[in-house]
Motif scaffolding. Structure first.
Motif, PDB file in Angstrom:
ATOM      1  N   LYS A 116      26.086 116.826 102.731  1.00  0.00           N
ATOM      2  CA  LYS A 116      26.036 116.901 104.186  1.00  0.00           C
ATOM      3  C   LYS A 116      26.266 118.335 104.647  1.00  0.00           C
ATOM      4  CE  LYS A 116      27.841 112.210 104.679  1.00  0.00           C
ATOM      5  NZ  LYS A 116      28.903 111.328 105.216  1.00  0.00           N
TER       6      LYS A 116
ATOM      7  N   LEU B 152      19.094 123.857 104.309  1.00  0.00           N
ATOM      8  CA  LEU B 152      18.980 123.425 105.692  1.00  0.00           C
ATOM      9  C   LEU B 152      18.080 124.431 106.397  1.00  0.00           C
ATOM     10  CD1 LEU B 152      19.935 121.356 107.856  1.00  0.00           C
ATOM     11  CD2 LEU B 152      21.644 123.068 108.527  1.00  0.00           C
TER      12      LEU B 152
ATOM     13  N   THR C 284      17.209 111.067 104.535  1.00  0.00           N
ATOM     14  CA  THR C 284      17.891 112.055 105.359  1.00  0.00           C
ATOM     15  C   THR C 284      18.271 111.478 106.715  1.00  0.00           C
ATOM     16  OG1 THR C 284      15.772 112.871 106.219  1.00  0.00           O
ATOM     17  CG2 THR C 284      16.654 113.976 104.261  1.00  0.00           C
ATOM     18  N   ASP C 285      19.225 112.128 107.329  1.00  0.00           N
ATOM     19  CA  ASP C 285      19.655 111.733 108.665  1.00  0.00           C
ATOM     20  C   ASP C 285      20.182 112.977 109.357  1.00  0.00           C
ATOM     21  OD1 ASP C 285      21.856 109.121 110.013  1.00  0.00           O
ATOM     22  OD2 ASP C 285      20.085 110.115 110.822  1.00  0.00           O
ATOM     23  N   TYR C 286      20.109 112.991 110.695  1.00  0.00           N
ATOM     24  CA  TYR C 286      20.460 114.172 111.457  1.00  0.00           C
ATOM     25  C   TYR C 286      21.269 113.826 112.690  1.00  0.00           C
ATOM     26  CZ  TYR C 286      16.709 116.218 108.666  1.00  0.00           C
ATOM     27  OH  TYR C 286      15.920 116.634 107.621  1.00  0.00           O
TER      28      TYR C 286
ATOM     29  N   VAL D   4      19.976 117.736 116.849  1.00  0.00           N
ATOM     30  CA  VAL D   4      18.982 118.443 116.038  1.00  0.00           C
ATOM     31  C   VAL D   4      17.595 118.319 116.662  1.00  0.00           C
ATOM     32  CG1 VAL D   4      17.820 118.460 113.805  1.00  0.00           C
ATOM     33  CG2 VAL D   4      20.306 118.284 113.920  1.00  0.00           C
TER      34      VAL D   4
ATOM     35  N   LYS E 243      15.642 120.756 109.071  1.00  0.00           N
ATOM     36  CA  LYS E 243      15.220 119.890 107.972  1.00  0.00           C
ATOM     37  C   LYS E 243      16.114 120.140 106.776  1.00  0.00           C
ATOM     38  CE  LYS E 243      11.385 118.591 104.967  1.00  0.00           C
ATOM     39  NZ  LYS E 243       9.963 118.830 104.606  1.00  0.00           N
TER      40      LYS E 243
ATOM     41  N   ALA F 205      23.662 117.171 109.270  1.00  0.00           N
ATOM     42  CA  ALA F 205      22.593 116.487 108.533  1.00  0.00           C
ATOM     43  C   ALA F 205      23.135 115.967 107.209  1.00  0.00           C
ATOM     44  CB  ALA F 205      21.420 117.432 108.281  1.00  0.00           C
TER      45      ALA F 205
END
Length: 115
Positions: free
Chosen positions: A35, A80, A57-59, A63, A68, A49
């Motif tokens: 993370k 990142l 993936t998660d944000y 964002v 990304k 993220a």
């Protein structure tokens, strides 16, 4: 023991891009995901993220498609990519690895967005 080293921070103008990297060692320790967090002066640390072992993936909501997160298993590095940065993205960015031994944090890399 897992060790993390962040790099890639610096100064950038609004609308610009930066790529942060988090190189981790200690691969014998089972890990669950990596993370990115950030902390601006006077504010609490904020999640940015996540990338899991299955590459999902998660944000954070802020964002809005600008960042990304990705991983390079050949070099044990998580990146990142930050695009269209804003002054409010100014913070120290930290990576964190969640492992069987608990979470491990890097020392952070500073990102400053200003004209």
């Amino acid at each position: 023991q897992v060790q993390l080293v962040e790099s890639g921070g610096g100064s950038v103008q609004p609308g610009g891009s930066l790529r942060l990297s988090c190189a981790f060692s200690g691969g014998d320790v089972p890990t669950y995901g990596v993370k990115w967090y950030r902390q601006a002066p006077g504010k609490q640390r904020e999640w940015v993220a996540t990338i899991l072992l299955d590459a999902s993936t998660d944000y954070g909501d802020f964002v809005q498609g600008r960042f990304k997160i990705s991983r390079d298993d050949a070099t044990d590095t998580v990146h990142l990519q930050m695009n269209n940065v804003k002054p409010e993205d100014t913070a120290k960015y930290y990576c964190r690895v969640d492992s069987q031994l608990g979470p491990f944090w890097g020392q952070g890399t500073q990102v400053t967005v200003s004209l």
